[in-house]
Design an enzyme around this catalytic site. Sequence first.
Site, short mmCIF file in Angstrom:
data_model
loop_
_atom_site.label_atom_id
_atom_site.label_comp_id
_atom_site.label_asym_id
_atom_site.label_seq_id
_atom_site.Cartn_x
_atom_site.Cartn_y
_atom_site.Cartn_z
N GLU A 92 1.62 25.67 7.08
CA GLU A 92 1.11 25.00 5.89
C GLU A 92 1.42 23.52 5.91
O GLU A 92 2.42 23.09 6.50
CB GLU A 92 1.68 25.68 4.64
CG GLU A 92 1.04 27.05 4.47
CD GLU A 92 1.60 27.87 3.34
OE1 GLU A 92 0.84 28.62 2.73
OE2 GLU A 92 2.81 27.77 3.06
N CYS A 105 3.27 16.24 3.87
CA CYS A 105 4.40 17.09 4.22
C CYS A 105 3.95 18.03 5.33
O CYS A 105 3.02 18.82 5.15
CB CYS A 105 4.81 17.86 2.96
SG CYS A 105 6.11 19.05 3.22
N CYS A 112 11.11 29.97 10.13
CA CYS A 112 12.39 29.26 10.30
C CYS A 112 13.48 30.29 10.50
O CYS A 112 13.41 31.38 9.95
CB CYS A 112 12.68 28.43 9.04
SG CYS A 112 14.23 27.48 9.13
N CYS A 116 18.20 30.04 4.85
CA CYS A 116 18.66 29.53 3.55
C CYS A 116 18.16 30.47 2.45
O CYS A 116 16.98 30.80 2.40
CB CYS A 116 18.14 28.11 3.30
SG CYS A 116 18.75 26.92 4.50
N CYS A 119 15.15 29.52 -0.08
CA CYS A 119 13.90 29.00 0.48
C CYS A 119 12.99 30.14 0.92
O CYS A 119 13.44 31.06 1.62
CB CYS A 119 14.23 28.09 1.65
SG CYS A 119 12.77 27.52 2.54
N CYS A 335 8.55 22.69 -2.87
CA CYS A 335 9.58 22.87 -1.85
C CYS A 335 9.97 24.33 -1.69
O CYS A 335 10.23 25.02 -2.67
CB CYS A 335 10.85 22.13 -2.26
SG CYS A 335 10.64 20.38 -2.27
N1 SAH Z 1 14.50 22.81 7.21
C1 SAH Z 1 14.48 21.50 6.66
C2 SAH Z 1 13.15 21.08 6.08
C3 SAH Z 1 12.41 22.04 5.18
S1 SAH Z 1 13.03 22.31 3.58
C4 SAH Z 1 15.59 21.33 5.66
O1 SAH Z 1 16.33 22.27 5.40
O2 SAH Z 1 15.78 20.23 5.15
C5 SAH Z 1 12.63 20.95 2.63
C6 SAH Z 1 13.43 20.84 1.34
O3 SAH Z 1 13.05 21.84 0.40
C7 SAH Z 1 14.92 21.04 1.54
O4 SAH Z 1 15.60 19.96 1.01
C8 SAH Z 1 15.26 22.30 0.76
O5 SAH Z 1 16.56 22.22 0.24
C9 SAH Z 1 14.20 22.31 -0.30
N2 SAH Z 1 13.91 23.64 -0.83
C10 SAH Z 1 13.84 24.79 -0.15
N3 SAH Z 1 13.55 25.80 -0.97
C11 SAH Z 1 13.41 25.28 -2.22
C12 SAH Z 1 13.07 25.84 -3.49
N4 SAH Z 1 12.81 27.13 -3.63
N5 SAH Z 1 13.01 24.99 -4.53
C13 SAH Z 1 13.23 23.68 -4.39
N6 SAH Z 1 13.55 23.11 -3.22
C14 SAH Z 1 13.63 23.90 -2.13
#
Ligand code: SAH
Length: 357
Positions: A92, A105, A112, A116, A119, A335
């Site tokens: 995406e 973006c 991944c 986390c 996410c 995000c």
């Molecule tokens: N893997 C990388 C880039 C992708 S995530 C990283 O971890 O930075 C991009 C951003 O989205 C990160 O800062 C993460 O903390 C945030 N993010 C992930 N899931 C989210 C969610 N459900 N709500 C808000 N931000 C989120």
Amino acid sequence: MQKTSIWSLLPSELEEALIELGEKRFRAKQLLNWIFQQNIIDFTQMSNISKSSIQTLNMHFTTELPLVDKISQSDDGTSKYLLKLKDDNYIEMVLIPADEKLTLCISSQVGCMRGCRFCSTSKLGLLRNLTVDEITGQVYLARQLTGSFRITNIVFMGMGEPLDNLENVIKAIRIIQSDKCFAFSPRRITVSTCGIIPGIKQLSETGLKVKLAVSLNSAIDEKRSEIMPINVKYPLSVLKPALQKFTKTSPFRITFEYVLIPGFNMDIKDQKALRKFTGDISSKINLIPWNPIPGLEWKKSSEKEVNNFMKMMYKLSAVPITLRNSRGQDINAACGMLAGKKQKSPPLPPIDGADYL
Ligand code: SAH
């Protein structure tokens, strides 16, 4: 014969490849001019290139881009593109207009492996890394899709952990920054990581100028480890000096992304820890209200909770703080919500941080 993607080559590599095929040195310049100045990618339309050279180009190179499978348009102007790759995997890409800016973006992996908890991409596990041309191809495709609206910023905040695909990401950035190609200035490109220390070191050692964002989300080890398995391997005490070192050779501040999760990382202890961790790093803090994803018990923060957190942080913090307006929520483009639905290959399970030790 496997054709080489034009999107995978630096100008010098393209020149070399063409000379090897018996072409004149200026052919690369001509080609890049068609592609990046005239926006023409069909070799047969390149009117100042001879028929025989066009044949050579068609035989050895491709300008194929990922295919747009679906476009979702949000009420706030954000558009999400579901892109189909050659092997039928999906990624995406999101375009976010805001004031004078148009931020693109992009993804760096299909899925991944970092697991986390907050996410949604992590729920996919890792399917595979994107190739260089699949990364730069997203940028060219976005250019085509936006027409005269110029993309001002590129963030590696789509699907994937860019530092887990570092070699390809670095090369893609070099192509994106090259004057003869996309000509993006370093301050307009941000790589976001969950905190892969060797990757951060390597990125710095390459001498590539690029902005770094770090998903912090908690400055308390136990809590960070609970939601980000990577913290078990690289805890805050290791992350901090690595980032301090990074800033010594970088002209840019580090951005700390801090996802606000009520009842988890928003009380005064969290704020003090955040202040302490960021205070002696050349940085700024970007607060992001957490976007709920299915299967998790947490709630979205209320406006009042966010405002209170901001107010207190303004008082405490030694570094600038901004709030990221969450965009594209109605289309699952916000995000962490970029979990492509129809993947081809079976995913590898997300890695538990403890397994790395
Ligand atoms: N893997 C990388 C880039 C992708 S995530 C990283 O971890 O930075 C991009 C951003 O989205 C990160 O800062 C993460 O903390 C945030 N993010 C992930 N899931 C989210 C969610 N459900 N709500 C808000 N931000 C989120």
